[in-house]
Design a protein around this motif. Structure first.
Motif, PDB file in Angstrom:
ATOM      1  N   ALA A   1      -6.190  27.925   8.467  1.00  0.00           N
ATOM      2  CA  ALA A   1      -5.151  27.781   9.084  1.00  0.00           C
ATOM      3  C   ALA A   1      -3.861  27.523   8.182  1.00  0.00           C
ATOM      4  O   ALA A   1      -4.348  27.363   6.815  1.00  0.00           O
ATOM      5  CB  ALA A   1      -5.285  26.307   9.833  1.00  0.00           C
ATOM      6  N   SER A   2      -2.895  27.670   8.438  1.00  0.00           N
ATOM      7  CA  SER A   2      -1.752  27.511   7.534  1.00  0.00           C
ATOM      8  C   SER A   2      -1.279  26.214   7.267  1.00  0.00           C
ATOM      9  O   SER A   2      -0.070  25.769   6.856  1.00  0.00           O
ATOM     10  CB  SER A   2      -0.538  28.248   8.014  1.00  0.00           C
ATOM     11  OG  SER A   2       0.147  27.892   9.028  1.00  0.00           O
ATOM     12  N   LEU A   3      -1.951  25.251   7.693  1.00  0.00           N
ATOM     13  CA  LEU A   3      -1.688  23.580   7.556  1.00  0.00           C
ATOM     14  C   LEU A   3      -2.909  22.949   7.241  1.00  0.00           C
ATOM     15  O   LEU A   3      -4.016  23.389   7.539  1.00  0.00           O
ATOM     16  CB  LEU A   3      -1.237  23.202   9.180  1.00  0.00           C
ATOM     17  CG  LEU A   3       0.104  23.588   9.758  1.00  0.00           C
ATOM     18  CD1 LEU A   3      -0.030  23.005  11.176  1.00  0.00           C
ATOM     19  CD2 LEU A   3       1.007  22.965   8.613  1.00  0.00           C
ATOM     20  N   CYS A   4      -2.676  21.815   6.690  1.00  0.00           N
ATOM     21  CA  CYS A   4      -3.752  20.898   5.997  1.00  0.00           C
ATOM     22  C   CYS A   4      -4.908  20.658   7.023  1.00  0.00           C
ATOM     23  O   CYS A   4      -6.030  20.907   6.744  1.00  0.00           O
ATOM     24  CB  CYS A   4      -3.261  19.818   5.426  1.00  0.00           C
ATOM     25  SG  CYS A   4      -1.850  19.848   4.259  1.00  0.00           S
ATOM     26  N   SER A   5      -4.636  20.078   8.003  1.00  0.00           N
ATOM     27  CA  SER A   5      -5.657  19.450   8.714  1.00  0.00           C
ATOM     28  C   SER A   5      -6.622  20.426   9.396  1.00  0.00           C
ATOM     29  O   SER A   5      -7.784  20.474   9.317  1.00  0.00           O
ATOM     30  CB  SER A   5      -5.316  18.610   9.732  1.00  0.00           C
ATOM     31  OG  SER A   5      -6.487  17.703  10.472  1.00  0.00           O
ATOM     32  N   PRO A   6      -6.195  21.416  10.227  1.00  0.00           N
ATOM     33  CA  PRO A   6      -7.066  22.375  10.521  1.00  0.00           C
ATOM     34  C   PRO A   6      -7.793  23.186   9.712  1.00  0.00           C
ATOM     35  O   PRO A   6      -8.544  23.549  10.035  1.00  0.00           O
ATOM     36  CB  PRO A   6      -5.950  23.039  11.496  1.00  0.00           C
ATOM     37  CG  PRO A   6      -4.718  23.023  11.215  1.00  0.00           C
ATOM     38  CD  PRO A   6      -4.763  21.483  10.382  1.00  0.00           C
ATOM     39  N   SER A   7      -6.907  23.589   8.345  1.00  0.00           N
ATOM     40  CA  SER A   7      -7.830  24.134   7.378  1.00  0.00           C
ATOM     41  C   SER A   7      -9.141  23.567   7.079  1.00  0.00           C
ATOM     42  O   SER A   7     -10.059  24.212   6.728  1.00  0.00           O
ATOM     43  CB  SER A   7      -6.772  24.376   6.268  1.00  0.00           C
ATOM     44  OG  SER A   7      -7.379  25.009   5.147  1.00  0.00           O
ATOM     45  N   ARG A   8      -8.826  22.301   6.748  1.00  0.00           N
ATOM     46  CA  ARG A   8      -9.819  21.509   6.312  1.00  0.00           C
ATOM     47  C   ARG A   8     -11.009  21.463   7.381  1.00  0.00           C
ATOM     48  O   ARG A   8     -12.093  21.408   7.018  1.00  0.00           O
ATOM     49  CB  ARG A   8      -9.267  20.098   5.871  1.00  0.00           C
ATOM     50  CG  ARG A   8      -8.497  20.125   4.474  1.00  0.00           C
ATOM     51  CD  ARG A   8      -7.726  18.896   4.521  1.00  0.00           C
ATOM     52  NE  ARG A   8      -6.611  19.144   3.486  1.00  0.00           N
ATOM     53  CZ  ARG A   8      -6.715  18.885   2.047  1.00  0.00           C
ATOM     54  NH1 ARG A   8      -8.001  18.398   1.634  1.00  0.00           N
ATOM     55  NH2 ARG A   8      -6.030  19.262   1.155  1.00  0.00           N
TER      56      ARG A   8
END
Length: 834
Positions: A428-435
């Motif tokens: 994802a291009s955002l922190c939480s969903p990427s993690r």
């Protein structure tokens, strides 16, 4: 006796082998399978093609040798004679030289595909099989043993990779082996010095493989293990490693070592472990002789050979220090395959790799080319895994990815020692969903969740819980951002320890979050006794917190915790999920890094991150864990090209406020851009956007011995692939309900085979659940949704337009439709992993 019994006996150091006679084994021979397997040839070729050392230089030296020339002309004799010490010499030198040339040309064919070399190898083989009628005189057995091995190697490579060798000519060659070679060596020479038997052993096993003759192969295996002669493994070596010929001279000792090692390598390629016989006696012999020839003292006891023909009272210094090109295969097996120490053998190898211009330079080069790390270190039963996950680090933020204003020597060294990817994408291009995507192997777009607050809940398989089940100690140290229990005044605070981690020390959300606290395991660090913890709007620090985080020491603290975990876990398999906060806002590098880059405070922060990565790597080296550990470095998403205004009014808690940090942290990104730094490289936009700058990230992996140093992959990959890669690494099946969008990268990392095919990578493009990026390498589709989920498309050709400036969806509607349909299929299937 079954193959299984034989292999068990060998593995048990042949304690019982003398009591049980060996009979023919039922086997399917591996072809090619003498010195080379197809796997080893593929790996050598990949290393040559990549220009890697020492293979590239060794290959160049082999190719320029006289026997590698297509001008080579065979000189066959009908009747070859070799007397004692090669006197008389009637055709024996020609036999030797032509055997070596045939092998070198067959190898060149196998590695280049140039038919002229296959034809030259066959020309040499046919010349001898069509002419030779006898090999006689005292040293006939030795000659065939030494050089028959090369003829068999050449024939094996040609027969199993080229259809241009007529069957009638192959039959003539087989007849030469059966009617001239084998009768001469079949009964060995038990009373002679051991290098004679050893030479005959290597050729007997080689003929057995080429001819698919199990009785011949097994005859050699049996003699190696339980023969009476001086060349049998337990007769050639004492348990100390002293060799039967150590008191004779060092040249003949090394000959025996070489021939026995070749015998073991052939057997290994056929699934029979002779290397480990009698407690790795061969390794002890190599280490003993290498140490002595390196100039050091070794123990020696008076030695009487089989039948008492040779008696040596002291070790010989005749030929001491004159090394032969025989050591690479043994180093490769014991150190690379088996993970055993081969200290003196390795020292010799390092010396010999520099020897190229003397009269035997071709053979030194061949030894390196064929055996230097080929097959690589085996996957240990439980290799360690370290995943370093930076926060908002852009594609262009590292010097190994093109940054010129920022220097990252430690991360560059990590990339140089392993594989660097150019087309890797965050989930994802955002922190939480990427993690979420990394730890679950599931693409976060499937959840259709808005915002940047994804949570991991007990029951969902994670990378941590998966490895826990397979005996790993696990730690999540650093930024978490995947949820805790809501009430932090009711203990325990649940979080990482409930989803697969044994230890946790971390920042709850971001470097700039309002918690201003660390959490360790189940509680806040520095809680005031007896006071509730509470975030108060408008206040700098929460109530009930005695020890707020110190902004310019956050990553230092996290690194110290990571190092402590490595030290206490060094004796068992571990997984470290290390997630430093740099260079996420707040941009607050430690004082000793301020002013060290040419990109202002932002560049300084990245250079601090680089230093912490260096600390992790040096700790692994200090603990002698580097070769046992897969290290992955990447970022959760692209960088934010602009400064985040929302937290600039915060009162920073700093250990040192030098360098005007309290004001410059507010403009760190803008300052870096003004100074000429481009945080996301050539890609458009950044964090929070579906364009490449939002999700294309630096990604590299190092595993010495298994991943070729300095290698680069342009294959499109997703960070969700880490899960399946680790499962493949430890040779464990993924549960069907886990890692739905994860594909193993291990075939790419090890260069063994192509990665499993996938149609596209699907990426959560923003926090509104209104955009998904569909990436295939060249073509990139952005699927956008309005409030009622009506789709619209943007299509980009990244090959010609990396900046995504020209939408081609109307020009190529068929491509847009194909990729949109792929997304629909992926969603309907609930998974992309087969």
């Amino acid at each position: 006796m079954t193959t299984t019994v034989i292999r068990c006996l060998v593995t048990l150091s042949m304690i019982l082998v003398t009591a049980i006679p060996l009979t023919a084994l039922a086997r399917d021979f591996v072809h090619p399978g003498i010195t080379h397997t197809q796997e080893s040839l593929t790996l050598i070729k990949a290393k040559i093609d990549a220009g890697e050392e020492p293979w590239a230089t060794a290959w160049e030296r082999v190719q320029r040798s006289r026997s590698a020339s297509l001008d080579w002309q065979p000189k066959p004799y009908a009747h070859v004679e070799r007397g004692p010490y090669n006197k008389p010499n009637i055709g024996s030198s020609a036999f030797t030289r032509d055997g070596g040339a045939a092998y070198v040309h067959a190898l060149q064919w196998a590695l280049t595909g140039k038919v002229a070399h296959a034809e030259k190898a066959v020309e040499i083989l046919n010349a001898w099989s069509g002419t030779l009628e006898s090999i006689s005189n005292h040293d006939a057995r030795l000659l065939i043993g030494m050089d028959g091995y090369d003829y068999c190697n050449a024939a094996e490579l040609i027969k199993h990779s080229w259809d241009g060798w007529p069957e009638a000519q192959q039959k003539a060659f087989e007849k030469m082996l059966r009617e001239i070679f084998y009768p001469t060596i079949q009964d060995f020479y038990p009373s002679a010095n051991g290098n004679w038997d050893a030479a005959m052993l290597q050729t007997m096993l080689a003929m057995g493989v080429f001819l698919d003759d199990q009785a011949m192969f097994d005859r050699g295996v049996a003699y190696f293990l339980e023969g009476d002669g001086n060349g049998a493994i337990r007769n050639y070596f004492k348990p100390s490693g002293q060799c039967q010929e150590s008191g004779r001279d060092q040249a003949h000792t090394q000959m025996g070592l070489n021939f026995l090692a070749s015998t073991c390598e052939i057997a290994w390629n056929q699934g029979v472990d002779l290397y480990s016989a009698f407690d790795n006696r061969l390794l002890k012999g190599f280490e003993y002789s290498a140490k002595y020839n390196l100039g050091e003292d070794v123990p020696f006891e008076s030695y009487e050979s089989f039948q008492g023909r040779y008696r040596h009272k002291r070790i010989s210094d005749d030929g001491r220090g004159r090394f032969q090109p025989i050591y690479e295969k043994v180093l490769n097996h014991y150190q690379n395959r088996k993970g055993l120490e081969a200290t003196y053998t390795e020292r010799v190898v390092m010396q010999l790799r520099e020897r190229s211009e003397d009269r035997r330079g071709q053979w030194f080069a061949l030894d390196t080319l064929v055996f230097a790390g080929v097959g690589s270190a085996p996957v240990p039963a439980k290799p360690n895994v370290v995943l370093i996950f930076a926060d908002d680090l852009g594609y262009g933020d590292l010097s190994c990815y093109g940054a010129t204003k920022i220097k990252t020597p430690h991360i560059d060294r990590l990339a140089g020692a392993g594989m660097r990817f150019t087309d890797a994408h965050a989930a994802a291009s955002l922190c939480s969903p990427s993690r979420y995507g990394v730890l679950t192997g599931q693409s976060p777009w499937r959840l259709h969740q808005k915002g940047n607050g994804f949570r991991l809940r007990p029951g969902r398989e994670t990378l941590g819980s998966f490895l826990q089940k397979h005996g790993y100690t696990t730690a999540a140290i650093g930024k978490w951002h995947l949820g805790y229990s809501k009430d932090w005044n009711t203990l325990p605070i649940t979080g990482p320890l409930e989803v697969g981690f044994d230890y946790h020390f971390g920042v709850p959300q971001n470097h700039n979050d309002s918690t201003r606290a660390f959490i360790e395991n189940h509680d806040i660090v520095g809680r005031k006794p007896g006071e509730p913890y509470k975030v108060v709007k408008g206040e700098d620090f929460p109530e009930g917190l005695a020890e707020p985080r110190v902004e310019d020491l956050v990553d230092t603290t996290l690194t110290e915790k990571a190092v402590a975990f490595l030290r206490r876990s060094a004796d068992k398999p571990f997984f470290l999920y290390f997630t430093p906060c740099a260079p996420h806002t707040h941009v607050t590098p430690n004082a000793r890094f301020r002013g060290t880059s040419e990109a202002g405070l932002y560049g300084d922060h990245i250079q601090e991150l680089d230093s912490h990565v260096g600390t992790i790597l040096s700790t692994l080296e200090e603990l002698e864990l580097s070769k046992k550990t897969l290290v992955i470095f990447t970022s959760d998403n692209g960088s934010t090209p602009k400064d985040f205004k929302g937290t600039q009014g915060v009162h920073l808690n700093l250990a040192d406020d030098s360098g005007d940090i309290r004001s410059t942290f507010k403009t760190a990104k803008a300052d870096a851009k003004t100074l000429g730094h481009i945080t996301n490289g050539p890609w458009r936009d950044g964090k929070g956007h579906p364009y490449e700058g939002g999700h294309r990230v630096p990604f590299m992996a190092r595993w010495p011995g298994s991943i070729a140093p300095g290698s680069i992959s342009h294959h499109p990959v997703s960070l969700t692939d880490i899960f399946a890669t680790v499962a493949d690494l430890i040779d464990r099946e993924l549960p069907d309900h886990a890692a739905e969008d994860s594909f193993s990268l291990l075939p790419i990392l090890q260069g063994t085979s192509p990665m499993a095919t996938r149609e596209a990578i699907f990426i959560l493009g923003d926090g509104k659940d209104s955009a998904i990026a569909v990436c295939t390498g060249r073509w990139k589709l952005i699927v956008r949704y309005d409030h009622d989920r009506t789709e619209s498309y943007e299509l980009y050709d990244l090959k010609s337009d990396p900046g995504e400036s020209t939408d081609l969806s109307e020009e190529h509607p068929e491509i847009a439709k194909r990729l949109a349909t792929a997304l629909q299929r992926a969603e309907a299937a609930g998974r992309t992993r087969p």
